[in-house]
Design a protein around this motif. Sequence first.
Motif, PDB file in Angstrom:
ATOM      1  N   HIS A  22       0.742  -1.205  -0.279  1.00 46.44           N
ATOM      2  CA  HIS A  22      -0.007  -0.066  -0.552  1.00 46.44           C
ATOM      3  C   HIS A  22       0.608   1.462  -0.074  1.00 46.44           C
ATOM      4  O   HIS A  22       0.225   2.261   1.082  1.00 46.44           O
ATOM      5  N   VAL A  23       1.893   1.402  -0.371  1.00 47.86           N
ATOM      6  CA  VAL A  23       2.701   2.575  -1.019  1.00 47.86           C
ATOM      7  C   VAL A  23       1.684   3.200  -1.707  1.00 47.86           C
ATOM      8  O   VAL A  23       2.060   4.652  -0.464  1.00 47.86           O
ATOM      9  N   GLU A  25      -1.040   4.392  -0.949  1.00 50.05           N
ATOM     10  CA  GLU A  25      -1.282   5.273   0.065  1.00 50.05           C
ATOM     11  C   GLU A  25      -1.076   5.588   1.006  1.00 50.05           C
ATOM     12  O   GLU A  25      -0.816   6.892   1.962  1.00 50.05           O
ATOM     13  N   LEU A  26       0.180   5.324   1.832  1.00 52.31           N
ATOM     14  CA  LEU A  26       1.049   5.273   2.666  1.00 52.31           C
ATOM     15  C   LEU A  26       1.932   7.309   2.659  1.00 52.31           C
ATOM     16  O   LEU A  26       1.627   7.792   3.617  1.00 52.31           O
ATOM     17  N   LEU A  27       1.914   6.806   1.253  1.00 56.38           N
ATOM     18  CA  LEU A  27       2.942   8.688   1.175  1.00 56.38           C
ATOM     19  C   LEU A  27       1.401   9.823   0.889  1.00 56.38           C
ATOM     20  O   LEU A  27       2.080  10.199   0.977  1.00 56.38           O
ATOM     21  N   ALA A  28       0.430   9.013   0.616  1.00 55.33           N
ATOM     22  CA  ALA A  28      -0.692  10.374   1.021  1.00 55.33           C
ATOM     23  C   ALA A  28      -0.793  10.195   2.131  1.00 55.33           C
ATOM     24  O   ALA A  28      -1.028  11.345   2.056  1.00 55.33           O
ATOM     25  N   ALA A  29      -1.516   9.706   3.102  1.00 57.44           N
ATOM     26  CA  ALA A  29      -1.875  10.144   4.127  1.00 57.44           C
ATOM     27  C   ALA A  29      -0.366  10.423   4.939  1.00 57.44           C
ATOM     28  O   ALA A  29      -0.888  10.919   5.967  1.00 57.44           O
ATOM     29  N   TYR A  30       0.867  10.343   4.330  1.00 52.70           N
ATOM     30  CA  TYR A  30       1.633  10.796   5.400  1.00 52.70           C
ATOM     31  C   TYR A  30       2.370  12.149   4.618  1.00 52.70           C
ATOM     32  O   TYR A  30       3.242  11.957   4.079  1.00 52.70           O
ATOM     33  N   PRO A  31       2.097  13.467   4.252  1.00 47.91           N
ATOM     34  CA  PRO A  31       2.741  14.337   3.692  1.00 47.91           C
ATOM     35  C   PRO A  31       4.115  14.741   3.817  1.00 47.91           C
ATOM     36  O   PRO A  31       5.027  14.976   2.670  1.00 47.91           O
ATOM     37  N   THR A  35      11.537   8.905   4.326  1.00 47.31           N
ATOM     38  CA  THR A  35      12.497   8.118   4.590  1.00 47.31           C
ATOM     39  C   THR A  35      11.214   6.654   4.382  1.00 47.31           C
ATOM     40  O   THR A  35      10.418   7.374   5.039  1.00 47.31           O
ATOM     41  N   LEU A  36      10.788   5.687   2.896  1.00 50.63           N
ATOM     42  CA  LEU A  36      10.387   4.889   3.089  1.00 50.63           C
ATOM     43  C   LEU A  36      11.329   3.884   2.060  1.00 50.63           C
ATOM     44  O   LEU A  36      12.031   3.580   1.453  1.00 50.63           O
ATOM     45  N   ARG A  37      11.576   1.813   3.375  1.00 53.48           N
ATOM     46  CA  ARG A  37      11.676   1.192   3.255  1.00 53.48           C
ATOM     47  C   ARG A  37      10.860   0.030   3.203  1.00 53.48           C
ATOM     48  O   ARG A  37       9.979  -0.065   4.286  1.00 53.48           O
ATOM     49  N   MET A  42       5.844  -6.429  -4.056  1.00 53.94           N
ATOM     50  CA  MET A  42       6.368  -5.840  -5.301  1.00 53.94           C
ATOM     51  C   MET A  42       6.566  -6.350  -6.285  1.00 53.94           C
ATOM     52  O   MET A  42       7.515  -6.050  -6.909  1.00 53.94           O
ATOM     53  N   GLY A  43       5.810  -7.881  -5.847  1.00 51.70           N
ATOM     54  CA  GLY A  43       5.961  -8.885  -6.906  1.00 51.70           C
ATOM     55  C   GLY A  43       4.928  -9.589  -7.669  1.00 51.70           C
ATOM     56  O   GLY A  43       3.881  -8.787  -7.350  1.00 51.70           O
ATOM     57  N   ASP A  44       4.358  -9.260  -8.324  1.00 50.95           N
ATOM     58  CA  ASP A  44       3.655 -10.715 -10.098  1.00 50.95           C
ATOM     59  C   ASP A  44       2.126  -9.160  -9.518  1.00 50.95           C
ATOM     60  O   ASP A  44       2.392  -7.826  -9.791  1.00 50.95           O
ATOM     61  N   SER A  45       0.792  -9.262  -8.586  1.00 56.57           N
ATOM     62  CA  SER A  45       0.410  -8.340  -8.871  1.00 56.57           C
ATOM     63  C   SER A  45      -0.083  -7.447  -7.454  1.00 56.57           C
ATOM     64  O   SER A  45      -0.674  -6.334  -6.906  1.00 56.57           O
ATOM     65  N   THR A  46       1.267  -7.385  -6.822  1.00 55.75           N
ATOM     66  CA  THR A  46       0.771  -6.770  -5.064  1.00 55.75           C
ATOM     67  C   THR A  46       2.122  -5.567  -5.576  1.00 55.75           C
ATOM     68  O   THR A  46       2.272  -4.822  -4.513  1.00 55.75           O
ATOM     69  N   GLY A  47       2.825  -5.353  -6.779  1.00 54.63           N
ATOM     70  CA  GLY A  47       3.352  -4.045  -7.008  1.00 54.63           C
ATOM     71  C   GLY A  47       2.460  -2.733  -7.083  1.00 54.63           C
ATOM     72  O   GLY A  47       1.600  -3.215  -7.404  1.00 54.63           O
ATOM     73  N   LEU A  48       3.417  -1.861  -7.094  1.00 47.35           N
ATOM     74  CA  LEU A  48       2.767  -0.386  -7.715  1.00 47.35           C
ATOM     75  C   LEU A  48       2.535  -0.357  -8.871  1.00 47.35           C
ATOM     76  O   LEU A  48       2.730  -0.994  -9.701  1.00 47.35           O
TER      77      LEU A  48
END
Length: 215
Positions: A22-23, A25-31, A35-37, A42-48
Amino acid sequence: MTGLKAMFVGEQAGIDQWYDAHVEELLAAYPGLATLRVRGGMGDSTGLRHPLTHASLRHLAIESGALSRDTLVAIAESDLPALEHLELWLGDELQDGPTIADLAPILSGARWPRLRHLGLRNAELADEIAAALTTAPVVARLETLDLSLGTLSDTGAEALLTGQPLTHLHELDLHHHFLSPAAQTRLTSELPGIVDVSDGQGDDAPHRYTAGNRL
């Protein structure tokens, strides 16, 4: 919590464990996030699914055993004007996985003018990446370049040594590699105090492998 500056997503998940981080959504929630690790996912259907947009993010790292092509393309097209540190663990090649061509927007250096650290780690495509870096415009502005944990061989080392100059770098991290002793000696001689060629796996290894899923 909206003032959070740093976040790690993954807990104890290995880099081969796929889940939706949910990258977006996370970036939208924390303007204000700097740092994000992310580990795993991020593979198959779980990527951005879409390029990221964030005004404050300076450090982005994604540890993956097999980064999906869609994720790499989305990152390469992201609007991250403050980005200084990008670290991508590309992992093993998959059918319809990322290609060198997908890295072109990153290697051009045009999208993120503040980028000073580029990590293309844990990559089965290590030699091809090294070849692409020989003329990549982004290299001239980097302070550190990290190609560690991958399958780099003498072919990739030759590309790095005969391409554009790397002596401006503060560090060139190649640890975990498949270089011959001669190639290691040449690298340390031509890039003294800069290059890390520790953790060699032997140039005669029967199979070259990425190291990330063994960490």
